[in-house]
Design an enzyme around this catalytic site. Structure first.
Site, PDB file in Angstrom:
ATOM      1  N   HIS A 115      -5.218   3.843   4.550  1.00 23.73           N
ATOM      2  CA  HIS A 115      -5.906   4.728   3.606  1.00 23.73           C
ATOM      3  C   HIS A 115      -6.069   4.009   2.274  1.00 23.73           C
ATOM      4  O   HIS A 115      -5.188   3.291   1.813  1.00 23.73           O
ATOM      5  CB  HIS A 115      -5.195   6.080   3.478  1.00 23.73           C
ATOM      6  CG  HIS A 115      -3.990   6.135   2.611  1.00 23.73           C
ATOM      7  ND1 HIS A 115      -4.058   6.312   1.241  1.00 23.73           N
ATOM      8  CD2 HIS A 115      -2.668   6.087   2.897  1.00 23.73           C
ATOM      9  CE1 HIS A 115      -2.846   6.385   0.731  1.00 23.73           C
ATOM     10  NE2 HIS A 115      -1.975   6.232   1.712  1.00 23.73           N
ATOM     11  N   ASP A 131       0.941   2.353  -2.574  1.00 20.94           N
ATOM     12  CA  ASP A 131       0.547   3.468  -1.713  1.00 20.94           C
ATOM     13  C   ASP A 131      -0.870   3.919  -2.043  1.00 20.94           C
ATOM     14  O   ASP A 131      -1.062   4.795  -2.865  1.00 20.94           O
ATOM     15  CB  ASP A 131       1.536   4.624  -1.913  1.00 20.94           C
ATOM     16  CG  ASP A 131       1.252   5.811  -1.016  1.00 20.94           C
ATOM     17  OD1 ASP A 131       0.528   5.651  -0.025  1.00 20.94           O
ATOM     18  OD2 ASP A 131       1.745   6.912  -1.329  1.00 20.94           O
ATOM     19  N   GLU A 159      -6.697  10.791   2.208  1.00 24.75           N
ATOM     20  CA  GLU A 159      -5.483  10.906   3.020  1.00 24.75           C
ATOM     21  C   GLU A 159      -4.335  11.509   2.218  1.00 24.75           C
ATOM     22  O   GLU A 159      -3.488  12.213   2.763  1.00 24.75           O
ATOM     23  CB  GLU A 159      -5.073   9.536   3.557  1.00 24.75           C
ATOM     24  CG  GLU A 159      -6.058   8.951   4.559  1.00 24.75           C
ATOM     25  CD  GLU A 159      -6.195   9.793   5.815  1.00 24.75           C
ATOM     26  OE1 GLU A 159      -5.438   9.583   6.775  1.00 24.75           O
ATOM     27  OE2 GLU A 159      -7.068  10.688   5.832  1.00 24.75           O
ATOM     28  N   GLU A 160      -4.310  11.228   0.921  1.00 27.91           N
ATOM     29  CA  GLU A 160      -3.245  11.770   0.090  1.00 27.91           C
ATOM     30  C   GLU A 160      -3.315  13.292  -0.015  1.00 27.91           C
ATOM     31  O   GLU A 160      -2.349  13.935  -0.409  1.00 27.91           O
ATOM     32  CB  GLU A 160      -3.294  11.156  -1.312  1.00 27.91           C
ATOM     33  CG  GLU A 160      -2.978   9.677  -1.370  1.00 27.91           C
ATOM     34  CD  GLU A 160      -1.500   9.371  -1.159  1.00 27.91           C
ATOM     35  OE1 GLU A 160      -0.759  10.275  -0.717  1.00 27.91           O
ATOM     36  OE2 GLU A 160      -1.094   8.242  -1.436  1.00 27.91           O
ATOM     37  N   ASP A 169       0.699   1.479   6.003  1.00 23.85           N
ATOM     38  CA  ASP A 169       0.865   2.332   4.830  1.00 23.85           C
ATOM     39  C   ASP A 169       2.066   1.829   4.037  1.00 23.85           C
ATOM     40  O   ASP A 169       3.182   1.777   4.562  1.00 23.85           O
ATOM     41  CB  ASP A 169       1.094   3.780   5.279  1.00 23.85           C
ATOM     42  CG  ASP A 169       0.883   4.784   4.161  1.00 23.85           C
ATOM     43  OD1 ASP A 169       0.793   4.367   3.000  1.00 23.85           O
ATOM     44  OD2 ASP A 169       0.818   5.986   4.466  1.00 23.85           O
ATOM     45  N   HIS A 172       3.559   8.015  -5.732  1.00 25.70           N
ATOM     46  CA  HIS A 172       2.771   9.094  -6.333  1.00 25.70           C
ATOM     47  C   HIS A 172       3.015   9.242  -7.831  1.00 25.70           C
ATOM     48  O   HIS A 172       3.009  10.358  -8.366  1.00 25.70           O
ATOM     49  CB  HIS A 172       3.040  10.425  -5.615  1.00 25.70           C
ATOM     50  CG  HIS A 172       2.581  10.445  -4.196  1.00 25.70           C
ATOM     51  ND1 HIS A 172       2.853  11.491  -3.341  1.00 25.70           N
ATOM     52  CD2 HIS A 172       1.864   9.537  -3.473  1.00 25.70           C
ATOM     53  CE1 HIS A 172       2.323  11.233  -2.153  1.00 25.70           C
ATOM     54  NE2 HIS A 172       1.719  10.050  -2.218  1.00 25.70           N
TER      55      HIS A 172
END
Length: 299
Positions: A119, A131, A165-166, A194, A264
């Site tokens: 992603h 990420d 995707e998140e 990932d 994140h």
């Protein structure tokens, strides 16, 4: 990882498994051409480019933003120059249109596809360089090695970069749901990556397909790491993009280097990636792709 709800599932999978260094699988029916290696100079520039894209677009590369659109454009330009057949597959989520990027390398049996993906989007809180810029960059570096080597695979090689995707595996699920039954059956395996560059990595977390058992791809990854005395853990399908494929009955493998320090958050920037880990991950993808590309399909 691809969503906050997925983190406990991944963590549980890691805690519930045992350390394994698997034996090298039986020799393939056809001898693969020696795989090239990937250098730090071939993969880290892509991460620096994604960081610059985030910096000039509000600090993130999230779905529905110019940061994500610019990320897709960057990867697409590199693939187009290398001779891939690329296409954008649009989808809509939360009132915004996003694109999955699909790239096919000419040649190989179209009835036996090895699909490799990651992603490309981040969350709005940060640039998402580990990420999942790290997985996206490693997959791009592997694809460009295919082109540079002029690889003539037995199986058809396809590469993909997913959006949104998140926000709940939206892009990969949209792609899979758009495939006909025949198109799904043509995918021999989906390989997902990932968080490929986490700092302080001690083992690579290799995806074990719960439905299909130990796949050819899983064996190939564990063999590649074992040959270099790098320990691995097995983790189940779930918590990242391969979940969409597993739910559709498509065999899956791939790996992660684990949950990073700054998931994140704004601190998931270039400093959150270890270049040596990232390079090893890209190298492993290339090594396994070369093996799978050269083997005679089993079905």
């Amino acid at each position: 990882m691809t969503s906050r709800r997925s983190l406990p599932r991944l963590a549980a999978g890691v805690l519930g498994i045992s350390l394994t260094l698997s034996a090298v699988p039986a020799a393939a029916k056809s001898r693969p051409t020696a795989a090239p290696t990937v250098s730090e100079q071939q993969v880290m520039p892509h991460l620096r480019a994604l960081q610059r894209i985030a910096d000039r677009n509000g600090g993130n590369r999230a779905h529905g933003t110019k940061g994500y659109a610019d990320s897709v454009a960057y990867v697409k330009r590199a693939l187009d120059r290398a001779g891939f057949r690329t296409r954008l597959v649009p989808f809509t989520h939360a009132g915004a249109t996003g694109d999955n990027l699909i790239a096919d390398w000419p040649g190989g049996d179209p009835d036996h596809v090895v699909l490799t993906g990651a992603h490309l989007d981040s969350v709005k809180e940060g640039p998402g360089i580990n990420d999942n810029g790290s997985g996206s960059a490693a997959v791009l570096a592997a694809a460009l090695q295919v082109a540079k080597s002029g690889l003539k695979p037995e199986r058809h090689l396809r590469f993909a970069w997913w959006g949104a995707e998140e926000q709940g595996l939206i892009g990969s699920e949209s792609y899979v749901s758009g495939l006909s039954g025949a198109e799904r059956r043509r995918i021999d395996v989906y390989l997902n990556f990932d968080q490929a560059g986490s700092r302080n990595t001690r083992q690579w977390l290799v995806v074990h397909d719960d439905e299909h058992g130990e796949t050819e791809a899983q064996q190939a990854f564990e063999a590649w790491f074992a040959e270099r005395s790098i320990p691995t853990f097995d983790i189940g399908v779930g918590g990242s993009d391969h979940e969409s494929f597993g739910n559709a009955g498509i065999p899956s493998s791939g790996f992660s280097t684990g949950i990073s320090d700054c998931i994140h958050e704004a601190c998931d920037d270039l400093a959150n990636v270890d270049p040596k880990t990232e390079t090893t991950s890209a190298d492993a993808i290339v090594g396994v792709l070369w093996k799978l590309a050269a083997t005679t399909p089993r079905h």
